[in-house]
Design a protein around this motif. Structure first.
Motif, PDB file in Angstrom:
ATOM      1  N   VAL A  69       2.126   8.663  -2.670  1.00 32.47           N
ATOM      2  CA  VAL A  69       2.776   7.425  -3.116  1.00 32.47           C
ATOM      3  C   VAL A  69       4.277   7.654  -3.169  1.00 32.47           C
ATOM      4  O   VAL A  69       4.764   8.546  -3.846  1.00 32.47           O
ATOM      5  CB  VAL A  69       2.236   6.942  -4.485  1.00 32.47           C
ATOM      6  CG1 VAL A  69       2.363   8.010  -5.557  1.00 32.47           C
ATOM      7  CG2 VAL A  69       2.971   5.671  -4.904  1.00 32.47           C
ATOM      8  N   ASP A  70       4.985   6.912  -2.367  1.00 33.79           N
ATOM      9  CA  ASP A  70       6.454   6.956  -2.330  1.00 33.79           C
ATOM     10  C   ASP A  70       6.895   5.788  -1.448  1.00 33.79           C
ATOM     11  O   ASP A  70       6.064   5.024  -0.962  1.00 33.79           O
ATOM     12  CB  ASP A  70       6.955   8.301  -1.772  1.00 33.79           C
ATOM     13  CG  ASP A  70       6.856   8.370  -0.264  1.00 33.79           C
ATOM     14  OD1 ASP A  70       5.885   7.830   0.293  1.00 33.79           O
ATOM     15  OD2 ASP A  70       7.766   8.934   0.374  1.00 33.79           O
ATOM     16  N   ASP A  71       8.179   5.671  -1.221  1.00 30.82           N
ATOM     17  CA  ASP A  71       8.677   4.547  -0.414  1.00 30.82           C
ATOM     18  C   ASP A  71       8.024   4.493   0.964  1.00 30.82           C
ATOM     19  O   ASP A  71       7.645   3.438   1.457  1.00 30.82           O
ATOM     20  CB  ASP A  71      10.200   4.654  -0.236  1.00 30.82           C
ATOM     21  CG  ASP A  71      10.943   4.463  -1.557  1.00 30.82           C
ATOM     22  OD1 ASP A  71      10.330   3.915  -2.494  1.00 30.82           O
ATOM     23  OD2 ASP A  71      12.116   4.872  -1.643  1.00 30.82           O
ATOM     24  N   LYS A  72       7.911   5.660   1.587  1.00 29.73           N
ATOM     25  CA  LYS A  72       7.430   5.682   2.974  1.00 29.73           C
ATOM     26  C   LYS A  72       5.956   5.318   3.085  1.00 29.73           C
ATOM     27  O   LYS A  72       5.552   4.590   4.008  1.00 29.73           O
ATOM     28  CB  LYS A  72       7.676   7.071   3.593  1.00 29.73           C
ATOM     29  CG  LYS A  72       9.163   7.425   3.720  1.00 29.73           C
ATOM     30  CD  LYS A  72       9.388   8.684   4.518  1.00 29.73           C
ATOM     31  CE  LYS A  72       8.910   9.928   3.806  1.00 29.73           C
ATOM     32  NZ  LYS A  72       9.827  10.400   2.763  1.00 29.73           N
ATOM     33  N   THR A  73       5.145   5.845   2.154  1.00 27.70           N
ATOM     34  CA  THR A  73       3.717   5.518   2.218  1.00 27.70           C
ATOM     35  C   THR A  73       3.486   4.049   1.871  1.00 27.70           C
ATOM     36  O   THR A  73       2.643   3.392   2.482  1.00 27.70           O
ATOM     37  CB  THR A  73       2.908   6.414   1.260  1.00 27.70           C
ATOM     38  OG1 THR A  73       3.550   6.421  -0.013  1.00 27.70           O
ATOM     39  CG2 THR A  73       2.820   7.830   1.785  1.00 27.70           C
ATOM     40  N   ILE A  74       4.248   3.545   0.914  1.00 29.33           N
ATOM     41  CA  ILE A  74       4.083   2.142   0.525  1.00 29.33           C
ATOM     42  C   ILE A  74       4.478   1.227   1.671  1.00 29.33           C
ATOM     43  O   ILE A  74       3.768   0.288   2.030  1.00 29.33           O
ATOM     44  CB  ILE A  74       4.930   1.834  -0.735  1.00 29.33           C
ATOM     45  CG1 ILE A  74       4.335   2.561  -1.951  1.00 29.33           C
ATOM     46  CG2 ILE A  74       5.002   0.333  -0.987  1.00 29.33           C
ATOM     47  CD1 ILE A  74       5.205   2.517  -3.185  1.00 29.33           C
ATOM     48  N   ARG A  75       5.592   1.586   2.303  1.00 28.51           N
ATOM     49  CA  ARG A  75       6.066   0.786   3.433  1.00 28.51           C
ATOM     50  C   ARG A  75       5.057   0.837   4.587  1.00 28.51           C
ATOM     51  O   ARG A  75       4.720  -0.181   5.197  1.00 28.51           O
ATOM     52  CB  ARG A  75       7.422   1.328   3.915  1.00 28.51           C
ATOM     53  CG  ARG A  75       8.299   0.307   4.603  1.00 28.51           C
ATOM     54  CD  ARG A  75       9.611   0.949   5.082  1.00 28.51           C
ATOM     55  NE  ARG A  75      10.346   1.596   4.002  1.00 28.51           N
ATOM     56  CZ  ARG A  75      10.843   2.819   4.054  1.00 28.51           C
ATOM     57  NH1 ARG A  75      10.675   3.574   5.127  1.00 28.51           N
ATOM     58  NH2 ARG A  75      11.505   3.309   3.032  1.00 28.51           N
ATOM     59  N   GLY A  76       4.544   2.037   4.864  1.00 28.76           N
ATOM     60  CA  GLY A  76       3.605   2.199   5.968  1.00 28.76           C
ATOM     61  C   GLY A  76       2.312   1.445   5.743  1.00 28.76           C
ATOM     62  O   GLY A  76       1.778   0.805   6.663  1.00 28.76           O
ATOM     63  N   ALA A  77       1.813   1.528   4.525  1.00 23.30           N
ATOM     64  CA  ALA A  77       0.569   0.843   4.216  1.00 23.30           C
ATOM     65  C   ALA A  77       0.754  -0.667   4.378  1.00 23.30           C
ATOM     66  O   ALA A  77      -0.101  -1.354   4.959  1.00 23.30           O
ATOM     67  CB  ALA A  77       0.125   1.176   2.789  1.00 23.30           C
ATOM     68  N   ALA A  78       1.882  -1.161   3.899  1.00 19.08           N
ATOM     69  CA  ALA A  78       2.154  -2.592   4.018  1.00 19.08           C
ATOM     70  C   ALA A  78       2.245  -2.999   5.481  1.00 19.08           C
ATOM     71  O   ALA A  78       1.707  -4.034   5.904  1.00 19.08           O
ATOM     72  CB  ALA A  78       3.457  -2.937   3.286  1.00 19.08           C
ATOM     73  N   ALA A  79       2.895  -2.170   6.269  1.00 17.71           N
ATOM     74  CA  ALA A  79       3.080  -2.481   7.681  1.00 17.71           C
ATOM     75  C   ALA A  79       1.748  -2.549   8.422  1.00 17.71           C
ATOM     76  O   ALA A  79       1.583  -3.342   9.351  1.00 17.71           O
ATOM     77  CB  ALA A  79       3.984  -1.440   8.332  1.00 17.71           C
ATOM     78  N   GLU A  80       0.798  -1.706   8.004  1.00 14.01           N
ATOM     79  CA  GLU A  80      -0.497  -1.694   8.680  1.00 14.01           C
ATOM     80  C   GLU A  80      -1.525  -2.566   7.975  1.00 14.01           C
ATOM     81  O   GLU A  80      -2.695  -2.621   8.383  1.00 14.01           O
ATOM     82  CB  GLU A  80      -1.016  -0.258   8.810  1.00 14.01           C
ATOM     83  CG  GLU A  80      -0.135   0.589   9.726  1.00 14.01           C
ATOM     84  CD  GLU A  80      -0.741   1.958  10.019  1.00 14.01           C
ATOM     85  OE1 GLU A  80      -1.968   2.121   9.859  1.00 14.01           O
ATOM     86  OE2 GLU A  80       0.022   2.854  10.413  1.00 14.01           O
ATOM     87  N   GLY A  81      -1.107  -3.201   6.892  1.00 10.23           N
ATOM     88  CA  GLY A  81      -2.019  -4.078   6.168  1.00 10.23           C
ATOM     89  C   GLY A  81      -3.181  -3.343   5.523  1.00 10.23           C
ATOM     90  O   GLY A  81      -4.283  -3.872   5.397  1.00 10.23           O
ATOM     91  N   LEU A  82      -2.945  -2.097   5.138  1.00  9.11           N
ATOM     92  CA  LEU A  82      -3.999  -1.295   4.517  1.00  9.11           C
ATOM     93  C   LEU A  82      -3.689  -1.078   3.046  1.00  9.11           C
ATOM     94  O   LEU A  82      -2.521  -1.143   2.633  1.00  9.11           O
ATOM     95  CB  LEU A  82      -4.089   0.070   5.195  1.00  9.11           C
ATOM     96  CG  LEU A  82      -4.581   0.118   6.654  1.00  9.11           C
ATOM     97  CD1 LEU A  82      -4.447   1.535   7.196  1.00  9.11           C
ATOM     98  CD2 LEU A  82      -6.019  -0.358   6.752  1.00  9.11           C
TER      99      LEU A  82
END
Length: 464
Positions: A69-82
RNA sequence: GGCGACGUACCCAAGUGGUUAAGGGAGAGGUCUGCAAAACCUUUAUUCGGCGGUUCGAAUCCGCCCGUCGCCUCCA
């Protein structure tokens, strides 16, 4: 075992806090994408450290965190809709797969940040009680001015730091440029946890302090990462941990240098950004990459080139061939006393090999000890002066070295019966001096990745 | 601007005050082999970015210069 301590910038003896047992924390991946070979270099360095400690007779407890959990994982998850955990699990699996392919020994613990939020909150509360924090807008900050030793690891000069333009643009309010977040207030749509400071999520640095101390105690022996972690990550960890406990946190900090590609920093825009899969597509031998990593000291920049990888693959094959040859001689069971004193030569080889590793993991020098040993052993086999016990001793020494190198096959692979039959048929053809047929079979098998080598003792195969 | 690292043969690289400057890759020649591969042998730096200095002696210590790179901001 001597190691270079970033704290003090000196090479010093490792003196485990608990005799004979080393506790080490190795900064792990942020699971938001597939690892690149630079990341992998660091993980292989940590593996070599672990294996070298074990070879020196020490026991090891190793912890490697997964930042999920950090900026990058949050951003990535949002981008992939997961969901965040679906997203990070995907990359965590990739990460463990890469480690397995590279023959990296598993650590004892792989804690995930999201499983340790309560521990982080507790640590932040301790820091708050001890007067190291302040809060604004629901976020909690570490006030660096309360930790006079700040900068002792990275030797950063805080007086040279100025409040720059970037800070004015920062979405959070903090008093000083170098103050860092322990807890970030929740933002709409982002994962968050309940805490005494309000809804939010932990800052990046606090996870390593909380998880390392949970598994290894307030003070432990080794903490490693790549050079870019020195500042600010590890500097901040020291401030948090020592600020909370009032005790020394880590005895020795070890940092590996970066990998560059064709002399340049790896980047996606330059098209020189490689993953393990990219490398294996070109040269399907993880051992070659491992060897390439070991051929440069961990504290020197490693310049990755395809030419270098090819050279590493050749060198690895030499070691494997010699090992296979020794196994054959040992199995042949010749008890005719050999003139070559393999046992004593194996001993001097291992002493040199170990000595190199115990000198701050000097892997190039350790490898330098391998080849003269192999050359002498190969010569002895050629001259028929190596007996079975000697071959056994030499092979055993090589396997001992491989406890660190990690490039020899775990056990002799068995070929499919059909291929074995082909090899038999070719041996027949050669006996009949039907070389056209023999060469045809050899070419056929070569096209299927099986390389044949004819020797006095018969035909040997290897993957090519 | 501040802090720091590095520069050894065609490539990678060990060596940090004292025998002929490890080792690997690549190249060349040779032995062996039906051929090939593997293995082995020979060969490729009187010299360690340059210039000074310290020393009986330096690739190794000091100074300056040239060159490459990193961190100071998310980054392994």
């Amino acid at each position: 075992m001597k190691l270079h301590n970033t704290l003090g910038r000196r090479t010093e003896d490792l003196v485990p806090i608990e005799a004979g047992h080393v506790r080490m924390y190795t900064c792990g991946p942020t699971v938001y994408n597939v690892a690149h070979i630079g990341n992998l270099r660091t993980f292989v360095f940590e593996d070599v450290l672990r294996r070298s400690l074990l070879l020196s007779g020490l026991s090891v407890t190793q912890v490697m965190n997964l930042t999920d959990v950090d900026d990058k994982t949050i951003r990535g998850a949002a981008a992939e809709g997961l969901a965040l955990n679906e997203f990070t699990e995907k990359y965590a699996r990739e990460f463990f797969r890469d480690l397995a392919i590279l023959n990296v020994q598993p650590a004892e613990h792989y804690p995930r940040a999201t499983d340790h939020v309560p521990e982080m909150i507790a640590l932040i509360e301790t820091l708050r009680e001890r007067g190291h924090t302040y809060e604004s807008d629901g976020s909690v900050w570490f006030r660096i001015a309360t930790f006079p030793e700040y900068g002792k690891l990275s030797r950063i000069d805080l007086t040279a730091m100025r409040r720059g333009d970037r800070v004015a643009d920062d979405e959070y309010e903090k008093e000083d440029v170098k103050d860092f977040a322990l807890w970030k207030s929740a933002k709409p749509g982002e994962p968050s946890w309940r805490s005494p400071f309000g809804e939010g999520r932990p800052g990046w640095h606090i996870e390593c302090s909380a998880m390392s101390m949970k598994f290894l105690g307030n003070r432990f022996d080794l903490h490693t990462g790549a050079v870019d972690n020195v500042f600010p990550h590890h500097e901040n960890e020291i401030a948090q941990s020592e600020g909370a406990t009032g005790e020394p946190f880590v005895d020795m900090w070890l940092h590996s240098e970066h990998l560059i590609v064709d002399g340049e920093k790896m980047s996606k825009s330059k098209g020189n950004f490689y993953t393990l899969a990219d490398v294996l597509a070109r040269r399907d031998d993880p051992g070659a990459l491992r060897y390439l990593f070991l051929s440069v000291p961990y504290r020197k920049k490693l310049n990755f080139t395809w030419e270098g990888l090819t050279g590493a693959a050749t060198a690895v094959d030499r070691i494997r061939s010699a090992s296979a040859r020794l196994a054959e001689v040992a199995a042949a069971g010749s008890s005719k006393p050999g003139a070559f004193d393999a046992a004593s030569r194996a001993k001097t080889f291992l002493a040199a090999f170990r000595g190199a590793l115990e000198d701050d993991l000097n892997t190039p020098e350790a490898l330098g000890a391998v080849f003269p040993f192999l050359r002498e052993v190969n010569s002895a086999i050629d001259e028929n002066t190596l007996d079975a016990p000697g071959a056994d001793a030499a092979g055993e020494a090589l396997r001992t070295a491989d406890q660190v190198l990690g490039i020899l096959p775990a056990e002799r692979e068995v070929l499919p019966a059909e291929i074995e039959a082909q090899i038999e048929a070719r041996t027949d053809a050669r006996r009949r001096r039907d070389f056209a047929e023999a060469d045809r079979i050899r070419r056929d098998l070569a096209s299927r990745g099986i390389v044949l080598e004819d020797g006095a003792a018969g035909t040997r195969w290897k993957k090519g």
